[in-house]
Design a protein around this motif. Structure first.
Motif, PDB file in Angstrom:
ATOM      1  N   THR A 263       0.820  -1.222   0.000  1.00  0.00           N
ATOM      2  CA  THR A 263       0.000   0.000   0.000  1.00  0.00           C
ATOM      3  C   THR A 263       0.851   1.269   0.000  1.00  0.00           C
ATOM      4  O   THR A 263       0.318   2.372  -0.028  1.00  0.00           O
ATOM      5  CB  THR A 263      -0.910   0.048   1.243  1.00  0.00           C
ATOM      6  N   ASN A 264       2.167   1.119   0.079  1.00  0.00           N
ATOM      7  CA  ASN A 264       3.119   2.236   0.123  1.00  0.00           C
ATOM      8  C   ASN A 264       3.115   2.970   1.457  1.00  0.00           C
ATOM      9  O   ASN A 264       3.719   4.026   1.583  1.00  0.00           O
ATOM     10  CB  ASN A 264       2.912   3.229  -1.033  1.00  0.00           C
ATOM     11  N   ASP A 265       2.429   2.455   2.462  1.00  0.00           N
ATOM     12  CA  ASP A 265       2.597   3.029   3.799  1.00  0.00           C
ATOM     13  C   ASP A 265       4.009   2.724   4.291  1.00  0.00           C
ATOM     14  O   ASP A 265       4.554   3.452   5.117  1.00  0.00           O
ATOM     15  CB  ASP A 265       1.524   2.505   4.753  1.00  0.00           C
ATOM     16  N   LEU A 266       4.594   1.651   3.782  1.00  0.00           N
ATOM     17  CA  LEU A 266       6.034   1.408   3.919  1.00  0.00           C
ATOM     18  C   LEU A 266       6.658   1.682   2.557  1.00  0.00           C
ATOM     19  O   LEU A 266       6.350   1.000   1.581  1.00  0.00           O
ATOM     20  CB  LEU A 266       6.316  -0.021   4.369  1.00  0.00           C
ATOM     21  N   ALA A 267       7.524   2.692   2.499  1.00  0.00           N
ATOM     22  CA  ALA A 267       8.019   3.157   1.202  1.00  0.00           C
ATOM     23  C   ALA A 267       9.367   2.562   0.832  1.00  0.00           C
ATOM     24  O   ALA A 267       9.738   2.531  -0.337  1.00  0.00           O
ATOM     25  CB  ALA A 267       8.115   4.686   1.214  1.00  0.00           C
ATOM     26  N   VAL A 268      10.115   2.114   1.836  1.00  0.00           N
ATOM     27  CA  VAL A 268      11.510   1.729   1.624  1.00  0.00           C
ATOM     28  C   VAL A 268      11.813   0.451   2.403  1.00  0.00           C
ATOM     29  O   VAL A 268      11.281   0.233   3.492  1.00  0.00           O
ATOM     30  CB  VAL A 268      12.445   2.867   2.118  1.00  0.00           C
ATOM     31  N   VAL A 269      12.672  -0.381   1.826  1.00  0.00           N
ATOM     32  CA  VAL A 269      13.248  -1.499   2.575  1.00  0.00           C
ATOM     33  C   VAL A 269      14.752  -1.292   2.666  1.00  0.00           C
ATOM     34  O   VAL A 269      15.439  -1.212   1.643  1.00  0.00           O
ATOM     35  CB  VAL A 269      12.956  -2.866   1.929  1.00  0.00           C
ATOM     36  N   SER A 270      15.238  -1.156   3.878  1.00  0.00           N
ATOM     37  CA  SER A 270      16.690  -1.078   4.093  1.00  0.00           C
ATOM     38  C   SER A 270      17.042  -2.127   5.141  1.00  0.00           C
ATOM     39  O   SER A 270      16.160  -2.848   5.601  1.00  0.00           O
ATOM     40  CB  SER A 270      17.089   0.326   4.527  1.00  0.00           C
ATOM     41  N   THR A 271      18.329  -2.221   5.491  1.00  0.00           N
ATOM     42  CA  THR A 271      18.687  -3.385   6.326  1.00  0.00           C
ATOM     43  C   THR A 271      18.929  -3.096   7.799  1.00  0.00           C
ATOM     44  O   THR A 271      18.828  -3.989   8.614  1.00  0.00           O
ATOM     45  CB  THR A 271      19.976  -4.052   5.793  1.00  0.00           C
ATOM     46  N   ASP A 272      19.319  -1.852   8.145  1.00  0.00           N
ATOM     47  CA  ASP A 272      19.823  -1.603   9.509  1.00  0.00           C
ATOM     48  C   ASP A 272      20.992  -2.555   9.797  1.00  0.00           C
ATOM     49  O   ASP A 272      21.165  -3.037  10.917  1.00  0.00           O
ATOM     50  CB  ASP A 272      18.714  -1.772  10.553  1.00  0.00           C
ATOM     51  N   HIS A 273      21.771  -2.809   8.751  1.00  0.00           N
ATOM     52  CA  HIS A 273      22.947  -3.696   8.877  1.00  0.00           C
ATOM     53  C   HIS A 273      23.872  -3.195   9.986  1.00  0.00           C
ATOM     54  O   HIS A 273      24.423  -2.092   9.899  1.00  0.00           O
ATOM     55  CB  HIS A 273      23.690  -3.697   7.535  1.00  0.00           C
TER      56      HIS A 273
END
Ligand SMILES: [Zn+2]
Length: 478
Positions: free
Chosen positions: A334-344
């Motif tokens: 739904t684009n309420d979450l816009a990004v996926v990153s890792t917090d590596h």
């Protein structure tokens, strides 16, 4: 030098296209559609307009017959913009130790996994200046990175001097400032301090990134658990309930509304927090959020693994129950979450995670992940959770837009940096510490079988990984 990638399916945030990609020097010179003449003519017209195309035969006809110094056959493969991981912590000081990937090893692992840009965090120590901090982080990274990199600034000491310096940071290319509602005594900022920084962000056009957990309440729950002898890793999760992430997220959103600044919630893990973000976005507020693969694939059950193994999965916010993961996949759609990153933020199990044996609150917080984000999200395409364009959008295009890199990065189009990944969607691989390239002694996904793997990673026109082999060099990243 020119390079032609032929036969592949170009995937962008808006769709897929059977097309060849011509690279001249460090830039994409042309995207040449194969197939129906009408489509191709459109693309030829578009590419003919670029000056780079004038150096070769590109953009001159409906079919691709461009010649190049190097030709890479991408038949049966996807050709995607290089991944952008907007949340990493290389060599980060935490609790008397450091995350074990250096900028050199971490960016090499990123390249193996199809990530061609990382945005790391420069960490202001209390009593020090922001610009001095930025210099220090440039010193750590410069000359060591295999792929390109940028910085966010962690503001842990809000005062008049710091607030003034935010403007100079923007001049130096840092447009995003991270604050913490957790970790009292370390990074924690009061609501008043957060409001001041948000007002400064509003004035200067910066974005505030927020670690949204109610750390004051959490610390009470942690103290109670430790005092009662509940010291196993699983209590790390149980003392940081999702409600306290939801509450802090709502509070951050309210403060940002009052200050009128854009807000970006980092590593969102709880359905309650997602609900708050969705509500704010529906009301038209400039609020964005990212999540991370660990919250999509791992759960509280991993944190509860016996014999202290759960320590491998200690990160904050903690892993949640499976119902939260289902909500996060929906949020990605739904684009309420816009990004996926890792917090590596990798710490070895031996000696580092073990600092917390007998007291979970002493386990360094963080997990390795920079290498497998593109794979794990592609697996979401395989399992039908997200579409191919959405994979590219959340992992490359939107992070580029969010942090000032677009349209130089995050897109396959004439004029953009030639950061390109050729991805084989059919090959099977098993994730394991025995085969990964991160400088850490365990994999959070040990034994997990997935479909899809990077075939070639290209960073600004140079092949840096091919068939699992590193061909780049430290210092090539800028
Ligand atoms: Zn982080």
């Amino acid at each position: 030098m020119s390079m032609l990638i032929t036969g592949g399916t170009v995937v962008t945030a808006t769709g897929t296209l059977e097309a060849d990609v011509l690279i001249v020097g460090e830039k994409i010179a042309a995207v040449l559609a194969r197939g129906p003449a009408t489509d191709a003519a459109t693309y030829a017209a578009a590419t003919a307009a670029t000056d780079a195309a004038s150096s070769g035969p590109a953009g001159t006809g409906p079919t691709s017959n461009a010649s190049a110094d190097t030709v890479i056959d991408a038949s049966g493969r996807y050709v995607i913009p290089g991944g952008i991981d907007a949340h990493t912590h290389m060599e980060m000081p935490f609790g008397g130790t450091f995350s074990v990937d250096t900028f050199e090893t971490g960016t090499r692992a990123a390249a193996h996994g199809g990530t061609t840009t990382i945005i790391d965090f420069a960490v202001q120590a209390k009593g020090t200046s922001l610009l001095g901090t930025l210099d220090k982080w440039h010193e750590k990274a410069d000359g060591n990175c295999a792929v390109d990199y940028g910085f966010h600034m962690i503001v842990s000491d809000v005062n008049d001097a710091t607030l003034k310096e935010m403007e100079a940071c923007i001049g130096a290319g840092v447009t995003s400032f991270k604050m913490f509602m957790a970790y009292p005594g370390v990074f924690y900022a009061t609501d008043g301090e957060i409001l001041l920084a948000m007002q400064q962000a509003q004035r200067t056009g910066a974005t505030i990134m927020m670690h949204a957990e109610n750390g004051i309440a959490i610390d009470q729950l942690v103290a109670q658990a430790v005092a009662a002898g509940r010291t196993d890793p699983v209590y790390h999760g149980l003392t940081r309930p999702p409600e306290l992430e939801g509450e802090a997220t709502s509070r951050a959103i309210t403060l940002a509304r009052v200050a009128g600044c854009p807000l970006y919630i980092v590593h969102l893990s709880a359905a309650q927090a997602l609900e708050a973000v969705a509500e704010a976005r529906d009301a038209g507020q400039n609020v964005f959020a990212e999540t991370c693969p660990q919250y999509l694939y791992l759960t509280l059950d991993d944190l509860a693994r016996p014999d202290f193994e759960g320590a491998k999965f200690v990160c904050s916010p903690p892993l949640r129950t499976a119902d939260h993961a289902a909500a996060l996949w929906r949020g990605l759609r739904t684009n309420d979450l816009a990004v996926v990153s890792t917090d590596h933020c990798p710490f070895c199990f031996k000696e580092q995670k073990e600092l917390g044996r007998g007291d979970f609150s002493k386990i360094p917080n963080g997990m390795p992940g920079v290498e497998h984000r593109m794979d794990l999200l592609h697996q979401g395409v395989v399992s039908g959770e997200i579409t191919l364009p959405r994979w590219v959008e959340t992992c490359a295009t939107t992070p580029a837009r969010m942090f000032g890199l677009y349209p130089r990065k995050g897109v396959i189009a004439p004029g953009a940096d030639a950061d390109i990944v050729i991805y084989d969607p059919a090959v099977r691989q098993t994730l394991s510490a025995a085969t990964h390239h991160m400088n850490v002694d365990y994999s959070a996904y040990e034994g997990m079988e997935i479909t899809g793997k990077v075939a070639v990673t290209i960073s600004r026109g140079r092949v840096v990984v091919a068939d699992g082999e590193f061909k780049g060099s430290p210092g090539r990243g800028s």
